[in-house]
Design an enzyme around this catalytic site. Structure first.
Site, mmCIF file in Angstrom:
data_model
loop_
_atom_site.group_PDB
_atom_site.id
_atom_site.type_symbol
_atom_site.label_atom_id
_atom_site.label_comp_id
_atom_site.label_asym_id
_atom_site.label_seq_id
_atom_site.Cartn_x
_atom_site.Cartn_y
_atom_site.Cartn_z
ATOM 1 N N ASP A 96 38.457 43.316 46.601
ATOM 2 C CA ASP A 96 39.399 42.464 47.346
ATOM 3 C C ASP A 96 40.263 43.198 48.373
ATOM 4 O O ASP A 96 40.788 44.273 48.076
ATOM 5 C CB ASP A 96 40.390 41.800 46.387
ATOM 6 C CG ASP A 96 39.748 41.283 45.120
ATOM 7 O OD1 ASP A 96 38.528 41.284 45.014
ATOM 8 O OD2 ASP A 96 40.502 40.876 44.213
ATOM 9 N N ASP B 172 47.107 38.722 40.407
ATOM 10 C CA ASP B 172 46.965 38.633 41.861
ATOM 11 C C ASP B 172 48.162 37.966 42.552
ATOM 12 O O ASP B 172 48.035 36.926 43.207
ATOM 13 C CB ASP B 172 45.659 37.890 42.242
ATOM 14 C CG ASP B 172 44.443 38.464 41.540
ATOM 15 O OD1 ASP B 172 44.486 39.639 41.148
ATOM 16 O OD2 ASP B 172 43.444 37.733 41.365
HETATM 17 C C1 FRU Z 1 38.811 39.396 42.230
HETATM 18 C C2 FRU Z 1 39.434 40.227 41.108
HETATM 19 C C3 FRU Z 1 40.930 39.981 40.997
HETATM 20 C C4 FRU Z 1 41.420 41.237 40.337
HETATM 21 C C5 FRU Z 1 40.535 42.282 40.989
HETATM 22 C C6 FRU Z 1 40.197 43.454 40.127
HETATM 23 O O1 FRU Z 1 37.674 39.971 42.743
HETATM 24 O O2 FRU Z 1 38.793 39.971 39.884
HETATM 25 O O3 FRU Z 1 41.262 38.800 40.290
HETATM 26 O O4 FRU Z 1 42.777 41.468 40.561
HETATM 27 O O5 FRU Z 1 39.348 41.609 41.371
HETATM 28 O O6 FRU Z 1 39.475 44.404 40.856
#
Ligand code: FRU
Length: 443
Positions: A19, A148
């Site tokens: 992300d 998040d």
């Molecule tokens: C989305 C996710 C988020 C988390 C991150 C961990 O791709 O699963 O919810 O914070 O990736 O890498």
């Protein structure tokens, strides 16, 4: 260097990228943080925030790991989060992931989700970490999957949105509020029936007079033209106060194979820009770059503009025009990657075929992206979508990805592909140019 290292998409120098995090424009510099796992190209190691900066989206500086696990509250990963600029200070919020040792499922038990703040005066040197919220601060119907944080300000109040999964396996978001960016109190939650079991990477933003909720939901029902990936990323217009929201129709941001966990931010020029992760968690297709020690990239930055009621257009930011080199009218033939194609559509019907192995076609209101040969798309198959008419198209082809924008960004298809070298293009009903693109510069 190898043939699939991208020329104008941000990748991790080594390991795994997912992300985009902490996107912001701070004191004239764009900061693009991202989920970074340098130790494993499949992302199975410790996650930290990697860090790029740029002033022009053409030359970038890679600053390594900006935030790594250093405290008990983030010992199993510095997970996703966002930035807020306030009083000349960069506030970065992320989720510290922890896993208790023992026989746990890590969904309903055994996982800690801590919302943590780090500040910076110069965007590079980070303060001590402050833990702001822990599992005990979330409603008791939440599972251990809460994460998040995205922060924004309305009047004198700051708001935080978090993605979550309930103990009953429903996706939802939680809203918190604060007056000082450190002490947060629970405000409300929001969910919609039959919208999956988990919502990741939520984003709440306004455009014009409207508010929008963007989420990356997991567990949506699929049909031939919708929700075809294992997980989705999309947005909907929302109405009402935060404590009493209602949501309009959910629209996928992107209809291709590889798009997830996007984040928006406002830059100092007043643009709202979206960057997504060009990847898909738990997909049954992969990427041969894993054998080369790296995987995934971010999408090109897309400026968001309002279209007709409720719809948002995604347009490649104008800085990308700087990458354009010589051009020639579209004719069938071999083209060196990277290139951009810009064209008008004749007769509301067209096709573009890459190397006889990736077909992108539009006819009778249906767009279809199909890999006709397995390895070229590393086992990606077909994606379809409905759109009433197509007037124009822009194709951004890098050494291992294509992003295709229809009708000034009304619909986008993003996918990885893995051509050997120059690409043979055959097309019909397109009138326009193909530009050779320069590479961006990474310091
Ligand atoms: C989305 C996710 C988020 C988390 C991150 C961990 O791709 O699963 O919810 O914070 O990736 O890498």
């Amino acid at each position: 260097m190898n043939k699939w290292r991208q020329k104008f998409h941000l990748e991790a120098p080594i390991g795994f990228l997912n992300d985009p995090n902490g996107l912001c424009h701070f004191k004239g510099i764009y900061h693009i943080f991202f989920q970074y796992c340098p130790s494993d190209a499949e992302g199975n190691g410790s996650k930290s925030w990697g860090h790029y900066t740029t002033t022009d989206f053409v030359s970038y500086t890679f600053l390594g790991e900006a935030i790594s696990p250093t405290i008990p509250e983030d010992s199993d990963g510095v997970y996703s989060g966002s930035a807020l600029i306030h009083n000349d200070t960069m506030y970065l919020y992320y989720t510290g992931n922890t896993k208790e040792v023992g026989d746990f499922d890590y969904v309903y038990k055994g996982r800690g989700a801590n919302e943590i703040l780090v500040t910076s005066e110069n965007g590079i040197d980070m303060s001590e970490k402050k833990v702001l919220l822990r599992n005990i601060d979330y409603p008791d119907y939440c599972s251990c999957h809460v994460r998040d944080p995205k922060i924004w300000k309305e009047g004198d109040i700051f708001y935080m949105i978090l993605g979550a999964r309930s103990m009953d396996d429903e996706g939802l978001v939680l809203f918190y509020q604060s007056e000082d960016l450190e002490n947060w109190t629970y405000l409300s939650d929001f969910k919609v029936n039959d919208m999956g079991f988990m919502w990741e990477c939520p984003d709440y933003f306004t455009m014009g007079d409207s508010a929008y909720l963007s989420i990356s939901p997991q567990g949506l029902e699929a049909n031939e033209f919708k929700n075809q990936n294992i997980y989705q990323a999309g947005y909907a217009k929302v109405e009402g106060d935060i404590e009493n929201l209602s949501m309009g129709e959910f629209q996928e941001w992107d209809m291709g194979f590889d798009f997830y966990a996007p984040q928006t931010f406002d830059d100092e020029l007043g643009r709202k820009i979206l960057i997504g992760w060009m990847g898909m968690p738990d997909a049954d297709y992969g990427s041969p770059t894993v054998d080369l020690g790296f995987q995934h990239c971010l999408t090109i930055p897309r400026q968001l503009c309002l279209h007709v009621e409720g719809k948002i257009l995604q347009q490649p930011i104008q800085e990308l025009l700087e990458l354009r080199d010589i051009s020639k009218p579209i004719v069938n033939g071999k083209y060196t990657l990277p290139f951009e194609m810009e064209a008008m559509i004749q007769e509301n019907e067209f096709e573009i075929i890459f190397d006889d192995k990736l077909e992108f076609k539009y006819k009778d209101g249906i767009v279809e992206m199909t890999f006709t040969q397995g390895a070229y798309g590393s086992d990606r198959g077909t994606r379809k979508a409905k759109i009433e008419s197509v007037r124009n198209i822009r194709v951004f082809a890098d050494t291992s990805s294509v992003e295709i924008f229809l009708n000034d960004g009304e619909m986008v298809f993003t996918t990885k592909f893995f051509p050997d070298s120059d690409v043979e293009i055959r097309s019909s009903n397109l009138v326009g140019e193909i530009y050779q693109l320069k590479s961006f510069i990474i310091n």
